[in-house]
Write a protein that holds these residues in place. Structure first.
Motif, PDB file in Angstrom:
ATOM      1  N   ILE A  13       0.405  -1.534  -0.096  1.00 13.07           N
ATOM      2  CA  ILE A  13      -0.200   0.213  -0.514  1.00 13.07           C
ATOM      3  C   ILE A  13       1.399   1.233  -0.003  1.00 13.07           C
ATOM      4  O   ILE A  13       0.580   2.111  -0.629  1.00 13.07           O
ATOM      5  CB  ILE A  13      -1.041  -0.800   1.364  1.00 13.07           C
ATOM      6  CG1 ILE A  13      -2.213  -0.965   1.028  1.00 13.07           C
ATOM      7  CG2 ILE A  13      -1.233   1.505   1.520  1.00 13.07           C
ATOM      8  CD1 ILE A  13      -2.705  -0.907   1.961  1.00 13.07           C
ATOM      9  N   VAL A  14       1.953   0.646   0.810  1.00 16.34           N
ATOM     10  CA  VAL A  14       2.811   2.577   1.150  1.00 16.34           C
ATOM     11  C   VAL A  14       3.489   3.260  -0.596  1.00 16.34           C
ATOM     12  O   VAL A  14       3.452   4.237  -0.654  1.00 16.34           O
ATOM     13  CB  VAL A  14       3.857   1.668   1.903  1.00 16.34           C
ATOM     14  CG1 VAL A  14       5.528   3.263   1.547  1.00 16.34           C
ATOM     15  CG2 VAL A  14       3.461   2.061   3.426  1.00 16.34           C
ATOM     16  N   PHE A 169      -0.340  15.094   1.933  1.00 13.00           N
ATOM     17  CA  PHE A 169      -0.280  13.552   1.396  1.00 13.00           C
ATOM     18  C   PHE A 169       0.729  12.813   2.471  1.00 13.00           C
ATOM     19  O   PHE A 169       0.574  11.513   2.779  1.00 13.00           O
ATOM     20  CB  PHE A 169      -0.741  14.050   0.390  1.00 13.00           C
ATOM     21  CG  PHE A 169       0.126  12.398  -0.330  1.00 13.00           C
ATOM     22  CD1 PHE A 169      -1.064  11.214  -0.008  1.00 13.00           C
ATOM     23  CD2 PHE A 169       0.928  11.182  -0.768  1.00 13.00           C
ATOM     24  CE1 PHE A 169      -0.980  10.025  -0.586  1.00 13.00           C
ATOM     25  CE2 PHE A 169       1.138   9.926  -0.756  1.00 13.00           C
ATOM     26  CZ  PHE A 169      -0.292   9.241  -1.005  1.00 13.00           C
ATOM     27  N   PHE A 170       2.284  13.025   1.909  1.00 14.83           N
ATOM     28  CA  PHE A 170       2.732  12.731   2.825  1.00 14.83           C
ATOM     29  C   PHE A 170       2.590  12.569   4.302  1.00 14.83           C
ATOM     30  O   PHE A 170       3.060  11.447   4.645  1.00 14.83           O
ATOM     31  CB  PHE A 170       4.483  12.729   1.843  1.00 14.83           C
ATOM     32  CG  PHE A 170       4.270  12.063   0.447  1.00 14.83           C
ATOM     33  CD1 PHE A 170       5.072  11.084   0.359  1.00 14.83           C
ATOM     34  CD2 PHE A 170       5.056  13.449  -0.392  1.00 14.83           C
ATOM     35  CE1 PHE A 170       5.191  10.746  -0.860  1.00 14.83           C
ATOM     36  CE2 PHE A 170       4.543  12.374  -1.835  1.00 14.83           C
ATOM     37  CZ  PHE A 170       5.403  11.291  -2.278  1.00 14.83           C
ATOM     38  N   TYR A 174       2.711   8.933   6.614  1.00 19.93           N
ATOM     39  CA  TYR A 174       3.543   9.083   7.081  1.00 19.93           C
ATOM     40  C   TYR A 174       3.270   8.664   8.683  1.00 19.93           C
ATOM     41  O   TYR A 174       3.044   7.450   8.971  1.00 19.93           O
ATOM     42  CB  TYR A 174       4.544   9.856   7.228  1.00 19.93           C
ATOM     43  CG  TYR A 174       6.225   9.724   8.069  1.00 19.93           C
ATOM     44  CD1 TYR A 174       6.853   8.886   8.011  1.00 19.93           C
ATOM     45  CD2 TYR A 174       5.942  10.482   9.110  1.00 19.93           C
ATOM     46  CE1 TYR A 174       7.677   8.196   9.181  1.00 19.93           C
ATOM     47  CE2 TYR A 174       7.182   9.955  10.349  1.00 19.93           C
ATOM     48  CZ  TYR A 174       8.397   9.281  10.464  1.00 19.93           C
ATOM     49  OH  TYR A 174       8.596   8.768  11.002  1.00 19.93           O
ATOM     50  N   GLY A 175       2.208   9.774   9.093  1.00 18.59           N
ATOM     51  CA  GLY A 175       1.077   9.873  10.177  1.00 18.59           C
ATOM     52  C   GLY A 175       0.495   8.077  10.673  1.00 18.59           C
ATOM     53  O   GLY A 175       0.187   7.773  11.519  1.00 18.59           O
ATOM     54  N   TRP A 179       1.066   5.192  13.098  1.00 14.46           N
ATOM     55  CA  TRP A 179      -0.128   4.480  13.840  1.00 14.46           C
ATOM     56  C   TRP A 179      -0.144   3.096  13.908  1.00 14.46           C
ATOM     57  O   TRP A 179      -0.425   2.714  14.419  1.00 14.46           O
ATOM     58  CB  TRP A 179      -1.346   5.684  13.294  1.00 14.46           C
ATOM     59  CG  TRP A 179      -2.271   5.566  14.563  1.00 14.46           C
ATOM     60  CD1 TRP A 179      -2.206   5.313  15.410  1.00 14.46           C
ATOM     61  CD2 TRP A 179      -3.723   4.431  14.225  1.00 14.46           C
ATOM     62  NE1 TRP A 179      -3.812   4.572  16.099  1.00 14.46           N
ATOM     63  CE2 TRP A 179      -4.305   4.003  15.198  1.00 14.46           C
ATOM     64  CE3 TRP A 179      -3.540   3.531  12.655  1.00 14.46           C
ATOM     65  CZ2 TRP A 179      -6.031   2.969  14.277  1.00 14.46           C
ATOM     66  CZ3 TRP A 179      -5.285   3.016  12.745  1.00 14.46           C
ATOM     67  CH2 TRP A 179      -5.777   2.768  13.527  1.00 14.46           C
ATOM     68  N   LEU A 180      -0.275   3.219  12.516  1.00 14.46           N
ATOM     69  CA  LEU A 180      -0.606   1.055  12.253  1.00 14.46           C
ATOM     70  C   LEU A 180       0.447   0.616  13.124  1.00 14.46           C
ATOM     71  O   LEU A 180       0.006  -0.753  13.607  1.00 14.46           O
ATOM     72  CB  LEU A 180      -0.800   0.978  10.810  1.00 14.46           C
ATOM     73  CG  LEU A 180      -2.343   1.379  10.377  1.00 14.46           C
ATOM     74  CD1 LEU A 180      -2.034   1.289   8.343  1.00 14.46           C
ATOM     75  CD2 LEU A 180      -2.915   0.743  10.750  1.00 14.46           C
ATOM     76  N   LEU A 181       1.517   0.896  12.839  1.00 10.13           N
ATOM     77  CA  LEU A 181       2.762   0.054  13.229  1.00 10.13           C
ATOM     78  C   LEU A 181       2.798   0.019  14.537  1.00 10.13           C
ATOM     79  O   LEU A 181       3.132  -0.725  15.610  1.00 10.13           O
ATOM     80  CB  LEU A 181       4.153   0.933  12.623  1.00 10.13           C
ATOM     81  CG  LEU A 181       4.709   0.433  11.266  1.00 10.13           C
ATOM     82  CD1 LEU A 181       6.405   0.968  10.550  1.00 10.13           C
ATOM     83  CD2 LEU A 181       5.422  -1.301  10.826  1.00 10.13           C
ATOM     84  N   SER A 182       2.401   1.371  15.336  1.00 11.74           N
ATOM     85  CA  SER A 182       2.521   1.268  16.773  1.00 11.74           C
ATOM     86  C   SER A 182       1.367   0.947  17.704  1.00 11.74           C
ATOM     87  O   SER A 182       1.479  -0.160  18.053  1.00 11.74           O
ATOM     88  CB  SER A 182       2.082   3.363  16.939  1.00 11.74           C
ATOM     89  OG  SER A 182       2.026   2.959  18.484  1.00 11.74           O
TER      90      SER A 182
END
Length: 504
Positions: A13-14, A169-170, A174-175, A179-182
């Motif tokens: 997705i990234v 957008f970036f 990135y946020g 958030w997902l990684l956190s």
């Protein structure tokens, strides 16, 4: 979702989102460009109409001096310029630069006739080429170029918007990734580290909050919690065993003190009182011998209890025919009970074979019988029976205990030893198999004697045989000790005991 699949999907997705965002931005730019171009074309048509009307005059398309057309330079300005060509491609007039030096330039006919009547929209200019006809004959071609001043003036604003949108957008991308990684990695790892620090400090862990995760981090947390519980349980068992050892040492020291003092006193009397009669001296020796025998018994029972509790100790099992062995085993207790003026009820009902250690099983039965005789009232009744899983319980078993006993003995042969007398209180019954825990008989104002390891040794022998031991006690019926032994060809006893313990 598994963590590895989630990471693969997140990376995909990234990677695709910037491409999709760029394509969306490009499409938006083209849409805006087209809309803007239509608007500019309408405005341009109004501004070019007077100029085209002048440039459509056939007399302008001749090789002649520029001074003959003094009105043409007035049509041009900073935003509008034009060129006049003959059909052969020769430029006869240009509004940009020195008309004398730039006229006479020749354009290739293929370039000259390309895109006639078509408005060419470029980044900085509009360009329009049209032919001029006179009496059905092509006399020339004019090309008008108009600077897109409004568009150029808005470039800085549009650039600011594009850059701001890209940064936003970036930033959002990135946020979102953070958030997902956190949520998937950092928070579970922090939770795991906190639990590890809590465990390292020896503090009690907090309860698991929220739903249980189904990914690798959730499995890791569950496995750590399970490991933590196992270690804490092991520590509790070690502490319990340590306290048990300390209690055994303290109890043994206390129990040995009395016979040692007696031995010391009688030995001193023997050594100092030389005038004592021979009969009295013999009595002193007998007292010393009894105390020495008692001490040997206590130390022997402690050695057996310790050996049975070791994981490394194994009993040499042999296969025996049940009825023959148990008839021989119980036969020796009939004379003992009658000698002490007790009425004994005995029954052996089994057709099974067993894998047992004869000596230890004799020790188990001996401990139970002597314990029953010790606590039974004078001239009371003693019940002694061996009943396999398919036989009915003896009639002298309390009716209120039959249901529990029937459930307990599924898949097993039981050794029953019952004595009359007052019921053991529940708080004492729960700890009756612990070492040096003895029933306090209020009628006799004290304990019945013994080392306090008999029932503990009996239970450990039962466990070594793959069985178990329980005790029931009730008013008016006395106490019954029950040892369950697995039967050959019927291995369900251990499983049933496990389920029963889990239910408790």
């Amino acid at each position: 979702m598994k963590l590895k699949y989630w990471l693969i999907l997140a990376f995909l997705i990234v990677m695709l989102l910037p491409v999709a965002a760029g394509w969306a931005l490009f499409s938006l730019y083209n849409y805006y460009e087209n809309q803007r171009s239509v608007k500019e074309y309408v405005e341009l048509s109004e501004r070019l109409a007077p100029i085209e009307q002048v440039l459509n005059h056939p007399t302008l398309y001749q090789l002649q001096s520029p001074e003959r057309h003094p009105s043409l330079p007035k049509l041009a300005n900073e935003q509008i310029s034009f060129n006049l060509y003959l059909p052969s491609g020769i430029r006869v007039f240009t509004s940009g630069g020195d008309a004398r030096t730039t006229s006479g330039y020749t354009m290739r006919t293929s370039d000259l006739y390309r895109n006639l009547y078509h408005l060419q929209i470029r980044h900085r200019t509009f360009s329009l080429k049209k032919p001029v006809w006179h009496q059905g004959e092509l006399v020339g071609i004019y090309e008008i170029t108009m600077l897109r001043q409004d568009w150029l003036d808005g470039i800085s604003i549009r650039t600011t918007w594009v850059v701001s949108g890209a940064v936003l957008f970036f930033g959002l991308l990135y946020g979102t990734v953070l958030w997902l990684l956190s949520r998937k990695l950092f928070y579970p790892m922090k939770m795991l580290m906190n639990r590890m620090h809590t465990f390292a400090r020896g503090e009690e862990p907090e309860g698991i909050r929220g739903r249980i995760r189904n990914d690798e981090m959730g499995m890791l947390l569950q496995q750590f919690d399970a490991m933590q519980q196992t270690i804490r349980h092991t520590q509790m068992e070690v502490e319990k065993q340590q306290k048990e050892k300390e209690m055994i040492v303290a109890s043994l020291s206390h129990d040995l003190k009395t016979p040692l003092m007696s031995i010391s006193a009688y030995a001193e009397a023997l050594s100092m009182d030389i005038r004592s009669e021979q009969l009295e001296r013999q009595e002193y020796k007998e007292v010393i011998a009894r105390n020495v025998g008692r001490m040997k018994q206590m130390i022997g029972e402690l050695e057996m209890y310790t050996a049975l509790g070791s994981d490394d100790s194994e009993l040499a099992m042999v296969e025996v025919e049940g009825e023959e062995f148990f008839e021989m085993l119980l036969g020796s207790y009939r004379e003992l009970a009658e000698r002490k003026n007790y009425t004994i009820q005995m029954s052996v009902c089994t057709n099974h074979s067993y894998r047992i250690h004869p000596e230890s099983l004799m020790r188990l039965t001996d401990n139970l019988v002597h314990n029953a005789l010790r606590y039974a009232p004078p001239s009371g009744k003693i019940g002694l029976a061996i009943i396999d899983s398919s036989e009915e319980l003896p009639e002298w078993i309390n009716l209120s205990q039959r249901a529990e006993l029937d459930t307990y003995r599924i898949g097993a042969t039981i050794i029953l030893v019952q004595n009359e007398g007052p019921a053991i209180p529940p708080e004492q019954l729960e700890r009756i198999f612990e070492p040096y825990v003895q029933y306090h008989n209020q009628e006799r104002q004290g304990y019945a004697g013994g080392s306090g390891l008999g029932l503990s040794i009996a239970r450990r022998i039962a466990l070594k045989h793959g069985g178990d031991m329980r005790m029931w006690s009730s008013e008016h019926y006395g106490t019954v000790a029950v040892c369950g032994l697995p039967e050959l060809g019927n291995g369900g006893f251990s499983e049933i005991l496990t389920k029963e313990d889990e239910g408790l």
